[in-house]
Enzyme design. Structure first.
Site, short mmCIF file in Angstrom:
data_model
loop_
_atom_site.label_atom_id
_atom_site.label_comp_id
_atom_site.label_asym_id
_atom_site.label_seq_id
_atom_site.Cartn_x
_atom_site.Cartn_y
_atom_site.Cartn_z
N GLU A 113 -9.57 -1.76 5.06
CA GLU A 113 -10.22 -1.45 6.33
C GLU A 113 -11.46 -2.32 6.51
OE1 GLU A 113 -8.67 0.20 8.40
OE2 GLU A 113 -7.91 2.14 7.71
N ASP A 143 0.81 -1.22 0.00
CA ASP A 143 0.00 0.00 0.00
C ASP A 143 0.85 1.27 0.00
OD1 ASP A 143 0.97 -0.42 2.58
OD2 ASP A 143 -0.99 -0.78 3.46
C1 GLP Z 1 -0.58 0.19 8.60
C2 GLP Z 1 -0.24 -0.49 7.26
C3 GLP Z 1 -0.38 -1.97 7.38
C4 GLP Z 1 0.29 -2.38 8.68
C5 GLP Z 1 -0.55 -1.95 9.84
C6 GLP Z 1 0.10 -2.16 11.19
O1 GLP Z 1 -1.59 1.10 8.52
N1 GLP Z 1 -1.00 -0.04 6.15
O2 GLP Z 1 0.16 -2.62 6.25
O3 GLP Z 1 0.43 -3.77 8.74
O4 GLP Z 1 -1.02 -0.64 9.67
O5 GLP Z 1 1.07 -1.20 11.45
P1 GLP Z 1 2.18 -1.36 12.57
O6 GLP Z 1 3.04 -2.47 12.13
O7 GLP Z 1 2.90 -0.05 12.58
O8 GLP Z 1 1.45 -1.66 13.83
#
Ligand code: GLP
Length: 240
Positions: free
Chosen positions: A141, A67
């Site tokens: 989401e 993404d």
């Molecule tokens: C983000 C990304 C995801 C990620 C998730 C968890 O928004 N788009 O791909 O896996 O949220 O993030 P984190 O690893 O910082 O907890």
């Protein structure tokens, strides 16, 4: 679904990186699906170290990132393109032309079709995933159809709040993104999801024990035949 629970993060990340090193050595031209966020950083650190120790090479690897924020170009420090260069690509022998990340600055429909075309021409061997505290994968989401391909999304308020730590202020967090769809993620031959910390425990419970429901996107992983979930004890604390 195979669930592995680790006492400490160091052992967890060592186990995941050992798996990657072995897999890449067995198939040096594999296609990897990569993730951003805080979760994969220790894995990328270990892989850089393995590359420097000549235990692995990425020269024939192709990557697809999940993404990107709409509106951020690759020079913006919170963009996922910047993150990937900074956390991994600049430190290994991967060819940048073999790394695909949706563009945050092209007209979204153009960025989506370019990314989808490249993705559809490959079979992702291993897709890495983190987990949003609301159960999102990539930026899919809650409520995203399970048959979605790459698309433009509105970020959930909880995601904007969670990710605001990467920005100067919450007002600077983009409200939209482009993400690989859930159907795209499910096409990968193997999926590895890492979740650590108690803020993920609720989503981890739903992903593993809950109904397969579009309101908890990660629950679809119950339907994939080769998924390994790596958890620390805090993220696993609500499991049965
Ligand atoms: C983000 C990304 C995801 C990620 C998730 C968890 O928004 N788009 O791909 O896996 O949220 O993030 P984190 O690893 O910082 O907890």
């Amino acid at each position: 679904m195979k669930v592995e629970i680790f006492k400490d993060k160091e052992t967890l990340y060592r186990s995941v990186s050992d798996f990657y090193v072995k897999a890449i050595n067995e198939k040096p031209n594999m296609t990897l699906g990569l993730a951003t966020g805080t979760t994969p950083i220790p894995l990328y650190k270990n892989l850089i170290e393995s590359y420097k120790n000549k235990q692995v090479s990425f020269k024939d690897i192709t990557t697809f990132n999940l993404d990107e924020y709409i509106g951020l170009d690759k020079t913006h420090k919170a963009s996922y393109a910047y993150f990937m260069k900074n956390q991994l690509f600049d430190h290994i022998d991967i060819k940048l032309e073999n790394t695909f990340i949706p563009s945050g600055i092209l007209e979204p429909q153009v960025a989506i079709s370019e990314f989808q075309k490249a993705l559809d021409a490959h079979q992702v061997d291993i897709q890495l995933l983190g987990l949003g505290s609301n159960g999102h994968i990539g930026f899919n989401e809650p409520g995203t159809p399970f048959n979605s391909t790459t698309h433009q999304t509105d970020l959930a308020l909880s995601t904007i709040e969670d990710n605001s730590r990467m920005f100067e202020s919450i007002k600077d967090v983009p409200t939209q993104s482009i993400t690989m769809g859930i159907q795209d993620i499910m096409r990968a031959s193997k999926i590895i999801l890492i979740a650590t910390g108690k803020q993920k425990a609720e989503a981890v419970y739903g992903m593993i024990h809950g109904p397969v429901d579009e309101n908890l996107p990660a629950s679809i992983l119950q339907k994939h035949n080769d998924v390994v979930i790596y958890l620390d004890e805090a993220a696993a604390s609500k499991l049965k």
